[in-house]
Design a protein around this motif. Sequence first.
Motif, PDB file in Angstrom:
ATOM      1  N   ALA B  62       0.840  -1.201   0.000  1.00  0.00           N
ATOM      2  CA  ALA B  62       0.000   0.000   0.000  1.00  0.00           C
ATOM      3  C   ALA B  62       0.873   1.249   0.000  1.00  0.00           C
ATOM      4  N   ALA B  63       1.961   1.191   0.750  1.00  0.00           N
ATOM      5  CA  ALA B  63       2.833   2.364   0.851  1.00  0.00           C
ATOM      6  C   ALA B  63       3.658   2.535  -0.408  1.00  0.00           C
ATOM      7  N   LEU B  75      -0.455   3.577  -5.755  1.00  0.00           N
ATOM      8  CA  LEU B  75      -0.603   3.459  -4.331  1.00  0.00           C
ATOM      9  C   LEU B  75       0.091   4.652  -3.684  1.00  0.00           C
ATOM     10  N   PHE B  76       0.273   4.604  -2.419  1.00  0.00           N
ATOM     11  CA  PHE B  76       0.506   5.848  -1.710  1.00  0.00           C
ATOM     12  C   PHE B  76       1.592   6.779  -2.260  1.00  0.00           C
ATOM     13  N   VAL B  77       2.801   6.285  -2.391  1.00  0.00           N
ATOM     14  CA  VAL B  77       3.893   7.174  -2.807  1.00  0.00           C
ATOM     15  C   VAL B  77       3.617   7.773  -4.179  1.00  0.00           C
ATOM     16  N   GLU B  78       3.130   6.934  -5.067  1.00  0.00           N
ATOM     17  CA  GLU B  78       2.829   7.428  -6.403  1.00  0.00           C
ATOM     18  C   GLU B  78       1.744   8.479  -6.353  1.00  0.00           C
ATOM     19  N   THR B  79       0.725   8.192  -5.550  1.00  0.00           N
ATOM     20  CA  THR B  79      -0.402   9.114  -5.461  1.00  0.00           C
ATOM     21  C   THR B  79       0.046  10.476  -4.971  1.00  0.00           C
TER      22      THR B  79
END
Lengths: 143, 119
Positions: B62-63, B75-79
């Motif tokens: 997820a991260a 997911l998170f970093v990309e977002t």
Amino acid sequence: MAERPEDLNLPNAVITRIIKEALPDGVNISKEARSAISRAASVFVLYATSCANNFAMKGKRKTLNAGDVLSAMEEMEFQRFIAPLKESLEVYRREQKGKKEARKDKDKKADSEEQDKSREDDNDDDDERMEEEEQNDEEEVDN
Amino acid sequence: MAAAAAAAETAAVAAEDGGGAAPCAGAARAARLPLSRVKALVKADPDVSLASQEAVFVLARAAVRSGAGPGRAELFVETIAKDAFVYAQQGKRKTLQRKDLDNAIEAVDEFAFLEGTLD
């Protein structure tokens, strides 16, 4: 030097690579931005863990499981992460199962005793502790 | 112990490549899942007694989505990187800066939990 949880950063190389993949070619990232994103990712994990733990406690379980983490994503309003995470989890599970089979075969060859099978099944308690070996079987109890 | 961690990480990445089955899957594999670091973060929470291996895996994923694999959603970093980049573009910059991140955090509801944590 005591480390705060947020200081436990994820590897820079990983973070940088993912940022670059997310952005168009030719875009750069300042060191401060990269470090802030890395920190944000750590905070994300900490927050998600805490959220997930609430679900585990609600279910009167002491062990956080994958379902709890997915519930946490929903709670944190990252619903769009859920489907891709489920897919990844499926792949991971298949892969873990493959490892388990391989280990069972190896043990059989090594000892060639019937007891190996029951010994592995009885080791469910050990599986829950993630301090030790990561190679332990995943616990399949509470999903 | 370290060997086991490395093996688990390699295996996790290999699983993702196996799922893709594309010839260039190996090359596309961008980064290894930092399971051990994620584990350290989970253990840092005093309220958490135990976490299954799967839970750690899902958190890591997820991260930090790593490379090719099922579900190309961000997911998170990309977002957060993409959301921050919008501000860099507004400023006609090709370098993502810290302030872009701050702007994104302020603007996006889902990032509210980050406020005040990055300093």
